[in-house]
Design an enzyme around this catalytic site. Structure first.
Site, mmCIF file in Angstrom:
data_model
loop_
_atom_site.group_PDB
_atom_site.id
_atom_site.type_symbol
_atom_site.label_atom_id
_atom_site.label_comp_id
_atom_site.label_asym_id
_atom_site.label_seq_id
_atom_site.Cartn_x
_atom_site.Cartn_y
_atom_site.Cartn_z
ATOM 1 N N ARG A 141 0.884 -1.347 0.010
ATOM 2 C CA ARG A 141 -0.032 -0.166 -0.177
ATOM 3 C C ARG A 141 0.894 1.267 -0.124
ATOM 4 N NH1 ARG A 141 -4.100 -0.848 4.877
ATOM 5 N NH2 ARG A 141 -4.524 1.605 4.418
ATOM 6 N N CYS B 178 -0.777 6.227 9.115
ATOM 7 C CA CYS B 178 -1.325 4.913 8.210
ATOM 8 C C CYS B 178 -2.443 5.240 7.613
ATOM 9 C CB CYS B 178 -1.571 3.843 9.511
ATOM 10 S SG CYS B 178 -3.213 4.418 10.506
#
Length: 294
Positions: free
Chosen positions: A185, A245
């Site tokens: 990611r 995050c």
């Protein structure tokens, strides 16, 4: 650091503390799952949880006016939420979650209590699975009702970074930025778990996937090994540090890891990648994949 303020406590310690006469421990299940997993944390809480625990709902204890997921609520909202859970100024709060990793969302609750001024908070190391491995009892059903308490909260703004703070830091580099998402990611090669959001990362950020801080058992690595993880990634724990995050959940696991290494003043970018991708210009979305196009 005293037992009362240890960031991590064991299942055995918690069991003994709960049996102690006049115990001030309040246990909160802070489980949360990414929506696409199709799991319902509150339903799973009702099926089994640590005896006496209450459910700490990260989505409800949030800024409900924000379009972003579970952003920090105003201090007054947090204080009311904690009060309804029976948390008093003298409570030692212990949070846990039921992730197969051993920790996932509970450090977010740990950080929330700390950022609102309640330092007597710990994470159950290894989570619910560690409790079960120890052969400790479980109960089912709804949480016990607690009388509301007098709980106050004051936000430590120094520990919360905004979108503007992160944009400015791209140039000033006043603090290091660690991204706790999985490597794919971060690089932009694996999909994000939210619709309308492409993967990638903030310029200058450093990727340390949150699982890097955990042993195969689900327990946190010891401090010397945590320091080695940060050092290998090029993070200087003597310098200012911010963590991020997708939506500031596993970022808090990285914050706890740094805390275990003696870095107590780590800040969190509350908007995370979810906000960054939405607001940033294409050149500020670094990706090996599609990136961002207007």
């Amino acid at each position: 650091m005293s037992l009362q303020t240890k960031a991590l406590i064991s299942a055995r310690w918690l069991s003994e503390a709960l049996r102690a006469r006049g115990s001030s421990v309040r246990v909160l299940d802070a489980s949360w799952f990414l929506p696409k997993l199709g799991r319902n944390a509150k339903s799973e809480f009702r099926s089994r949880h640590i005896p006496g625990a209450s459910f700490f709902d990260l989505d409800k204890c949030s800024d409900r006016s924000s379009p972003m997921d579970h952003m920090l609520p105003p201090a007054s909202v947090f204080a009311e939420f904690a009060s309804r859970l029976g948390v008093s100024p003298g409570s030692h709060v212990v949070v846990y979650d039921r992730s197969e990793h051993g920790a996932f969302s509970s450090p977010r609750a740990w950080w929330m209590f700390r950022v609102f001024g309640h330092s007597a908070v710990s994470v159950l190391d290894g989570g619910l699975q560690a409790w079960i491995k120890e052969g400790q009892p479980l109960e089912e059903g709804k949480a016990w009702k607690h009388e509301p308490t007098e709980f106050s909260a004051t936000l430590n703004r120094a520990w919360v970074k905004t979108y503007k703070d992160i944009v400015d830091n791209v140039d000033t580099k006043e603090f290091q930025l660690v991204d706790a998402r999985p490597a794919g990611r971060f690089r932009g090669t694996d999909p994000e778990p939210r619709d309308n959001t492409e993967p990638g990362h903030i310029p200058g950020s450093i990727n340390i996937p949150f699982t890097s801080f955990l042993a195969p058992s689900g327990l946190f690595l010891p401090p010397d090994q945590l320091r080695a993880v940060f050092q290998k990634a090029g993070v200087d724990l003597q310098q200012p540090l911010c963590v991020t995050c997708g939506s500031a959940v596993t970022a808090c696991l990285a914050a706890l890891a740094a805390y275990q290494c003696g870095h107590a003043g780590v800040s969190v970018y509350d908007g995370g990648w979810m906000e960054w991708y939405t607001r940033a210009t294409p050149e500020l979305v670094i990706s090996e994949g599609r990136g961002k196009h207007l």
